[in-house]
Design a protein around this motif. Structure first.
Motif, PDB file in Angstrom:
ATOM      1  N   ALA A   1      -1.710  14.043   0.247  1.00 39.49           N
ATOM      2  CA  ALA A   1      -2.576  12.923  -0.113  1.00 39.49           C
ATOM      3  C   ALA A   1      -3.694  13.633  -0.618  1.00 39.49           C
ATOM      4  O   ALA A   1      -4.383  14.374   0.267  1.00 39.49           O
TER       5      ALA A   1
ATOM      6  N   MET B   1       0.961  -1.192  -0.106  1.00 46.71           N
ATOM      7  CA  MET B   1       0.144   0.181   0.210  1.00 46.71           C
ATOM      8  C   MET B   1       1.012   1.202   0.184  1.00 46.71           C
ATOM      9  O   MET B   1       1.821   1.279   0.594  1.00 46.71           O
ATOM     10  N   LYS B   2       0.562   2.213  -0.795  1.00 42.36           N
ATOM     11  CA  LYS B   2       1.317   3.399  -0.881  1.00 42.36           C
ATOM     12  C   LYS B   2       1.116   4.305   0.336  1.00 42.36           C
ATOM     13  O   LYS B   2       0.193   4.171   0.786  1.00 42.36           O
ATOM     14  N   LYS B   3       2.088   5.148   0.338  1.00 43.26           N
ATOM     15  CA  LYS B   3       2.031   6.038   1.641  1.00 43.26           C
ATOM     16  C   LYS B   3       0.764   6.960   1.516  1.00 43.26           C
ATOM     17  O   LYS B   3       0.069   7.241   2.521  1.00 43.26           O
ATOM     18  N   ALA B   4       0.309   7.597   0.324  1.00 44.65           N
ATOM     19  CA  ALA B   4      -0.659   8.250   0.003  1.00 44.65           C
ATOM     20  C   ALA B   4      -2.019   7.356   0.521  1.00 44.65           C
ATOM     21  O   ALA B   4      -2.919   8.031   1.066  1.00 44.65           O
ATOM     22  N   GLU B   5      -2.133   6.262   0.151  1.00 48.21           N
ATOM     23  CA  GLU B   5      -3.359   5.549   0.530  1.00 48.21           C
ATOM     24  C   GLU B   5      -3.413   5.213   1.975  1.00 48.21           C
ATOM     25  O   GLU B   5      -4.470   5.505   2.418  1.00 48.21           O
ATOM     26  N   LYS B   6      -2.141   5.096   2.872  1.00 47.21           N
ATOM     27  CA  LYS B   6      -2.322   4.913   4.362  1.00 47.21           C
ATOM     28  C   LYS B   6      -2.868   6.250   4.927  1.00 47.21           C
ATOM     29  O   LYS B   6      -3.510   6.184   5.822  1.00 47.21           O
TER      30      LYS B   6
ATOM     31  N   SER C   1      -4.039   9.972  -4.887  1.00 49.48           N
ATOM     32  CA  SER C   1      -2.797  10.624  -5.308  1.00 49.48           C
ATOM     33  C   SER C   1      -2.257  11.437  -4.277  1.00 49.48           C
ATOM     34  O   SER C   1      -2.675  11.504  -3.471  1.00 49.48           O
ATOM     35  N   SER C   2      -1.284  11.878  -5.009  1.00 49.38           N
ATOM     36  CA  SER C   2      -0.336  13.132  -4.080  1.00 49.38           C
ATOM     37  C   SER C   2      -0.236  14.284  -4.739  1.00 49.38           C
ATOM     38  O   SER C   2       0.403  14.212  -6.106  1.00 49.38           O
TER      39      SER C   2
END
Length: 111
Positions: free
Chosen positions: A63, A1-6, A57-58
């Protein structure tokens, strides 16, 4: 999982809306947007309830969740779109009701 999703997962308690006051947006239940791990979720404010489909997205290190949603407003079918920018435990965004109103909002991460 990507940082932005978290950063965006969880329930976001809507604390203010540009168009509607708390008497309306908290009418049936505390106003909120929930984003789950599969980037689905729900929203509720006032008499509007809906299921959402999100993309993350970022933008400039912030985020961002962009989503479409469909549901009901006083039992009438409605749909729309929106976005939510998250910085730590604070968020701001805009919800659009298709062919109707739209409103900026602020939110905080629910405990």
């Amino acid at each position: 999982m990507k940082k932005a999703e978290k950063a965006v997962l969880g329930t976001w308690r809507i604390t203010g809306m540009e168009v509607w006051d708390a008497d309306y947006f908290d009418m049936e239940a505390p106003a909120h947007i929930t984003i789950r791990s599969h980037l689905t979720g729900e929203l509720q404010f006032g008499l509007v309830q809906g299921d959402l489909d999100a993309r993350v997205s970022s933008v400039d290190g912030v985020a961002r969740v962009e989503f479409s949603w469909s549901g009901v407003d006083e039992n009438d079918p409605v749909s729309g779109r929106g976005w939510l920018d998250v910085t730590d435990d604070q968020a701001q965004g805009r919800i659009f009701i298709h062919l109707s109103d739209d409103s900026a909002f602020t939110a905080v991460r629910a405990a």
